[in-house]
Design an enzyme around this catalytic site. Structure first.
Site, PDB file in Angstrom:
ATOM      1  N   ASP A   1      31.172  30.808  22.705  1.00  0.00           N
ATOM      2  CA  ASP A   1      31.747  30.474  21.466  1.00  0.00           C
ATOM      3  C   ASP A   1      33.017  31.291  21.530  1.00  0.00           C
ATOM      4  O   ASP A   1      33.229  32.383  21.198  1.00  0.00           O
ATOM      5  CB  ASP A   1      30.816  30.745  20.332  1.00  0.00           C
ATOM      6  CG  ASP A   1      31.580  30.669  18.978  1.00  0.00           C
ATOM      7  OD1 ASP A   1      32.666  30.548  19.035  1.00  0.00           O
ATOM      8  OD2 ASP A   1      30.803  30.808  18.113  1.00  0.00           O
TER       9      ASP A   1
ATOM     10  N   CYS B   1      27.675  34.421   8.045  1.00  0.00           N
ATOM     11  CA  CYS B   1      27.033  33.396   8.799  1.00  0.00           C
ATOM     12  C   CYS B   1      26.503  33.940   9.952  1.00  0.00           C
ATOM     13  O   CYS B   1      26.674  33.382  10.931  1.00  0.00           O
ATOM     14  CB  CYS B   1      27.997  32.181   8.956  1.00  0.00           C
ATOM     15  SG  CYS B   1      28.732  31.235   7.634  1.00  0.00           S
TER      16      CYS B   1
ATOM     17  N   GLN C   1      36.451  33.462  17.768  1.00  0.00           N
ATOM     18  CA  GLN C   1      37.190  34.442  17.340  1.00  0.00           C
ATOM     19  C   GLN C   1      38.143  35.220  18.324  1.00  0.00           C
ATOM     20  O   GLN C   1      38.519  36.101  18.057  1.00  0.00           O
ATOM     21  CB  GLN C   1      36.054  35.652  16.737  1.00  0.00           C
ATOM     22  CG  GLN C   1      35.318  35.073  15.584  1.00  0.00           C
ATOM     23  CD  GLN C   1      36.205  34.912  14.288  1.00  0.00           C
ATOM     24  OE1 GLN C   1      37.451  35.358  14.336  1.00  0.00           O
ATOM     25  NE2 GLN C   1      35.652  34.430  13.577  1.00  0.00           N
TER      26      GLN C   1
ATOM     27  N   HIS D   1      27.127  33.636  15.494  1.00  0.00           N
ATOM     28  CA  HIS D   1      27.573  32.951  14.226  1.00  0.00           C
ATOM     29  C   HIS D   1      26.387  31.903  14.283  1.00  0.00           C
ATOM     30  O   HIS D   1      25.812  31.243  15.118  1.00  0.00           O
ATOM     31  CB  HIS D   1      28.812  32.296  14.357  1.00  0.00           C
ATOM     32  CG  HIS D   1      29.248  31.615  13.135  1.00  0.00           C
ATOM     33  ND1 HIS D   1      29.022  30.209  12.814  1.00  0.00           N
ATOM     34  CD2 HIS D   1      30.088  31.951  12.172  1.00  0.00           C
ATOM     35  CE1 HIS D   1      29.732  30.075  11.672  1.00  0.00           C
ATOM     36  NE2 HIS D   1      30.280  30.863  11.403  1.00  0.00           N
TER      37      HIS D   1
ATOM     38  N   LYS E   1      41.306  29.109  13.308  1.00  0.00           N
ATOM     39  CA  LYS E   1      41.388  30.412  13.268  1.00  0.00           C
ATOM     40  C   LYS E   1      42.541  30.776  14.156  1.00  0.00           C
ATOM     41  O   LYS E   1      42.838  32.424  14.070  1.00  0.00           O
ATOM     42  CB  LYS E   1      40.128  30.776  13.949  1.00  0.00           C
ATOM     43  CG  LYS E   1      38.779  30.753  12.948  1.00  0.00           C
ATOM     44  CD  LYS E   1      37.576  31.102  13.600  1.00  0.00           C
ATOM     45  CE  LYS E   1      36.307  30.498  12.700  1.00  0.00           C
ATOM     46  NZ  LYS E   1      36.125  30.815  11.380  1.00  0.00           N
TER      47      LYS E   1
END
Ligand code: C6P
Length: 417
Positions: free
Chosen positions: A212, A376, A215, A135, A238
């Site tokens: 990261d 993104c 997700q 991302h 999220k």
């Protein structure tokens, strides 16, 4: 992944999806006269009543500023804020709650590491290794650090099936590498990346890992100590929590060695014009009045997820995704981007002769919410030679019937174009 036939795929019988759906008020509405089918969870998930109630109860009863007052409401607010930090600590199995810094989301988490860890340490000749599937929030902060320090950013490529090229990774990660930054799960393809393998490569090279997890948190039970990463960051919204909430986890010794990157109230022990003494962890990274309601909501989110069980969530979502993949395989003119062996909850696709934005618009008129665009993740789109995809992203409350609604709407797209 070889798609099974659609009829053979059944969600686990013991997962009470209708009961879970009842917890999410926003799911029960019509859009353009059709029942909402919300498949844009990777952009932001809907909120259960328990989280909405926790935030509104906090504002109705307990709100005051934290860490500042001796009065009862300030103490209640402080207890709620710090109590939520402890809930998150336990949820991700961090060794100490001082390793959990409140941030506004994964974007701020990466920027914090980039500016407070990387910028003072990196110099010309050093390298940061990311992946081409990141991302933008795990690319641009590193590019900024490179501009500031003279370091160089390198990218691990992705294979045609959407998996990282680990052979290339092993060649890229070496003596010059200071930081290896990668997503746990790709937001554009759903590929689950091999965190342990990448972390081991980074460690062997003496580099620090920044994961990261934006997700991953909605789909997996993440154990930061088992992953043995140095930093792990995620966004509350999220994972069914509030927007503007999130966490940067970092190993205590690393966080301790870092100077704060934002100054102000809350993050100091004492201030004089002769000099300032910074607060201890985690407060030295939390300048100013924090998003207290967001923290409270994040704590309630973790409680909610704990009550359901992430193993159950993962099994249910995997069956829904497999069913969607099987339906996609039966749809002429539809191409699924990426076929990773480990994939979570995301189906990115294109349709011959139809722009993804047109797909999204027709689907919306059928009540089906998906995201269209580059997500993104422009370098990844460039890698696959496309400008955009339509992306259906599933959450714990999505059903097989909603997958059918998605493909009925895709059929309408085909009729129109
Ligand atoms: N992805 C999507 O539609 P923030 O905005 O800080 O909450 O999250 C940024 C972010 C970081 N990493 C990954 C892997 C992400 O997917 C996202 C957000 C959304 O895919 C909005 S672009």
């Amino acid at each position: 992944m070889k798609a099974a036939t659609a009829t053979a795929i059944k969600p686990p019988a013991d997962f009470a999806v209708e009961k879970i759906r009842a917890d999410f008020p926003a799911l029960h509405q019509k859009v353009h006269g059709r029942p909402l089918v919300y498949l844009d969870n990777a952009a932001s998930a809907q909120k259960p009543q328990a989280v909405i109630d926790a935030i509104s109860d906090y504002y109705r009863r307990d709100h005051a500023n934290v860490h500042r007052g001796v009065h009862t409401l300030s103490q209640r607010a402080t207890d709620a804020y710090e109590g939520a930090r402890e809930k998150v600590r336990a949820w991700i199995n961090a060794a100490s709650s001082c390793e959990c810094i409140y941030v506004s989301g994964a974007t701020e988490g990466v920027n914090l590491v980039a500016q407070a860890y990387a910028r003072p340490r990196l110099k010309s000749g050093d390298e940061i290794v990311a992946t081409i599937s990141e991302h933008h929030s795990n690319i641009v902060p590193w590019q900024m650090v490179c501009e500031q320090t003279g370091a160089v950013l390198r990218a691990i490529p992705v294979q045609d099936n959407g998996e990282l090229d680990l052979r290339a990774a092993a060649e890229l990660i070496g003596g010059r590498t200071r930081i290896v930054a990668f997503g746990h799960i790709s937001n554009a393809l759903g590929t689950v990346n091999p965190v342990a393998e990448l972390t081991a490569m980074a460690r062997a090279a003496g580099a620090v890992t920044v994961v990261d997890g934006a997700q991953a948190m909605p789909h997996l039970r993440v154990d930061v100590r088992a992953l043995d990463c140095d930093f792990y960051t995620f966004s509350g919204h999220k994972m069914y929590g509030p927007t503007g909430s999130g966490i940067l986890y970092g190993k205590e010794a690393l966080l301790d060695s870092m100077a704060p990157y934002r100054g102000g109230g809350e993050m100091i022990k004492s201030v004089s014009f002769a000099g300032t003494v910074y607060h201890d962890l985690p407060h030295k990274f939390e300048a100013g009045t924090p998003f207290i309601a967001g923290a409270v909501g994040l704590g309630a989110t973790v409680d909610y997820l704990g009550g359901i069980g992430m193993e159950q969530v993962a099994a249910h979502e995997s069956a829904v995704l497999d069913y969607a993949l099987a339906r996609a395989a039966d749809t002429p003119g539809l191409t699924v981007i990426g076929r990773p062996r480990q994939r979570a909850a995301i189906l990115s696709f294109t349709m011959d002769g139809v722009h993804p934005h047109d797909i999204g618009t027709v689907l919306d008129h059928e009540g089906v919410a998906v995201r269209t665009g580059h997500h993104c993740a422009q370098p990844l789109m460039q890698r696959f030679g496309i400008a955009a995809t339509a992306r259906a992203s599933f959450g714990m409350y999505n059903t097989r019937a909603e997958v059918d609604a998605l493909f009925a709407a895709v059929g309408k797209v085909r009729e129109m174009f």
